[in-house]
Design an enzyme around this catalytic site. Sequence first.
Site, PDB file in Angstrom:
ATOM      1  CE  LYS A  13      -4.098  -0.147  -1.543  1.00 11.12           C
ATOM      2  NZ  LYS A  13      -5.004   0.194  -2.615  1.00 11.12           N
ATOM      3  NE  ARG A  88      -1.354   3.901  -5.190  1.00 11.26           N
ATOM      4  CZ  ARG A  88      -2.034   3.951  -4.046  1.00 11.26           C
ATOM      5  NH1 ARG A  88      -1.395   3.949  -2.902  1.00 11.26           N
ATOM      6  NH2 ARG A  88      -3.348   3.991  -4.046  1.00 11.26           N
ATOM      7  NE  ARG A 127     -12.773   3.842  -0.531  1.00 14.53           N
ATOM      8  CZ  ARG A 127     -11.562   3.511  -0.952  1.00 14.53           C
ATOM      9  NH1 ARG A 127     -10.976   2.421  -0.502  1.00 14.53           N
ATOM     10  NH2 ARG A 127     -10.966   4.254  -1.849  1.00 14.53           N
ATOM     11  NE  ARG A 155      -9.999   8.057  -0.340  1.00 15.05           N
ATOM     12  CZ  ARG A 155      -9.122   7.103  -0.624  1.00 15.05           C
ATOM     13  NH1 ARG A 155      -8.911   6.112   0.196  1.00 15.05           N
ATOM     14  NH2 ARG A 155      -8.441   7.162  -1.753  1.00 15.05           N
ATOM     15  NE  ARG A 166      -8.171   6.577  -6.251  1.00 16.56           N
ATOM     16  CZ  ARG A 166      -9.149   6.339  -5.374  1.00 16.56           C
ATOM     17  NH1 ARG A 166     -10.341   6.894  -5.530  1.00 16.56           N
ATOM     18  NH2 ARG A 166      -8.936   5.574  -4.350  1.00 16.56           N
TER      19      ARG A 166
HETATM   20  P1  AMP Z   1      -5.225   5.333  -1.387  1.00 19.84           P
HETATM   21  O1  AMP Z   1      -5.744   5.877  -0.088  1.00 19.84           O
HETATM   22  O2  AMP Z   1      -4.185   4.243  -1.177  1.00 19.84           O
HETATM   23  O3  AMP Z   1      -6.329   4.893  -2.324  1.00 19.84           O
HETATM   24  O4  AMP Z   1      -4.465   6.542  -2.108  1.00 19.84           O
HETATM   25  C1  AMP Z   1      -5.157   7.706  -2.489  1.00 19.84           C
HETATM   26  C2  AMP Z   1      -4.303   8.549  -3.400  1.00 19.84           C
HETATM   27  O5  AMP Z   1      -3.103   8.933  -2.717  1.00 19.84           O
HETATM   28  C3  AMP Z   1      -3.807   7.854  -4.669  1.00 19.84           C
HETATM   29  O6  AMP Z   1      -4.778   7.909  -5.709  1.00 19.84           O
HETATM   30  C4  AMP Z   1      -2.564   8.685  -4.993  1.00 19.84           C
HETATM   31  O7  AMP Z   1      -2.930   9.939  -5.548  1.00 19.84           O
HETATM   32  C5  AMP Z   1      -1.995   8.976  -3.607  1.00 19.84           C
HETATM   33  N1  AMP Z   1      -1.030   7.928  -3.176  1.00 19.84           N
HETATM   34  C6  AMP Z   1      -1.176   7.051  -2.138  1.00 19.84           C
HETATM   35  N2  AMP Z   1      -0.100   6.267  -2.021  1.00 19.84           N
HETATM   36  C7  AMP Z   1       0.752   6.632  -3.000  1.00 19.84           C
HETATM   37  C8  AMP Z   1       2.029   6.177  -3.419  1.00 19.84           C
HETATM   38  N3  AMP Z   1       2.654   5.165  -2.797  1.00 19.84           N
HETATM   39  N4  AMP Z   1       2.609   6.805  -4.476  1.00 19.84           N
HETATM   40  C9  AMP Z   1       2.002   7.832  -5.105  1.00 19.84           C
HETATM   41  N5  AMP Z   1       0.791   8.297  -4.783  1.00 19.84           N
HETATM   42  C10 AMP Z   1       0.164   7.712  -3.743  1.00 19.84           C
END
Ligand code: AMP
Length: 213
Positions: A13, A88, A127, A155, A166
Site C-alpha cells: 500500500k 480500516r 521490510r 519498524r 495485525r
Molecule cells: P500501517 O503503517 O498502515 O501498517 O499501520 C501501522 C499500525 O498503525 C497498525 O497496525 C495500527 O495499529 C495503526 N493504524 C494505522 N492506520 C489505522 C487506522 N486507520 N485505524 C486504526 N489503526 C490504524
Amino acid sequence: MRLLLIGPPGSGKGTQAGIISKKLHVPHISSGDMLRETISKGNSLGKEAEHYMSQGALVPDKLVIKIIMERLAEPDAKAGFLLDGFPRTVPQAEALDNELHKCHHNIDAVVKIEVPDGNIIERISGRRVDPETKKIYHVKFNPPPKEIADRVIQRGDDNEETLRNRLEKYHSDTAPLIDYYEERGLLTRVAGIGKVEEVTQRIIDATKIKDRL
Ligand code: AMP
C-alpha cells in the site's frame, strides 16, 4: 481525485500510494505514518497510539478519525488525496463519507490490494524504511541504495508476533469495510503480487487514474 488504498500489512500500500500520489499530484496521506509521527511527539495522544500499535492492535477510531480529518482539512488535500491505511473500519469509512459530503465531494475509487497471507511474512520481515524520506525498501526484493543502507530501519511492529495480530485484525475489522465499498460500487480488486511496476500498472488499469495522468 480521491482514492483509497486498502490491503493487509505488507501488501505494498505504502509503496504504491507513494508512486500513484506523485503521478496524480495529490498528497499521500498514510494513517500509519501520521500515527508514528504523533508517537514521536511524545504527547498523551502519541502514548495512547503507541499502546495499541506496539501490540498490532488497531488504534481507537476516535483518535485516528481526529488525526485524519485534521489532515484532510489542510489546503493541499482540498483538490484530492490518496489515503493509505485509512479507513480500516466501517465507523472510519462513515466518518470520511460524512466529512466529504459536507463539501459535496465523493470518493472516486477504492483499491483493494490482495496478497495471500503466506507471502506477507516474507515481505514484512525484510521490510526496511528510510526514516528521512519514509521510502520503503525490502532487503531482497528492493534493496536500499548503498548511500542510505546504513540509515534504513525496521519498524518496531514488523515482527512475527505483532504481524500475526495485525493480519488477524485486518481480516476481522477490514472485511466489513470491503462490503461497505462494494455495496457502493466503488471497490476494485488488484493482485498485489509481482513487481512494483506491475502492481502500479494494474491499479492504473483498474481505476480511472489513467484519465487524470
Ligand atoms: P500501517 O503503517 O498502515 O501498517 O499501520 C501501522 C499500525 O498503525 C497498525 O497496525 C495500527 O495499529 C495503526 N493504524 C494505522 N492506520 C489505522 C487506522 N486507520 N485505524 C486504526 N489503526 C490504524
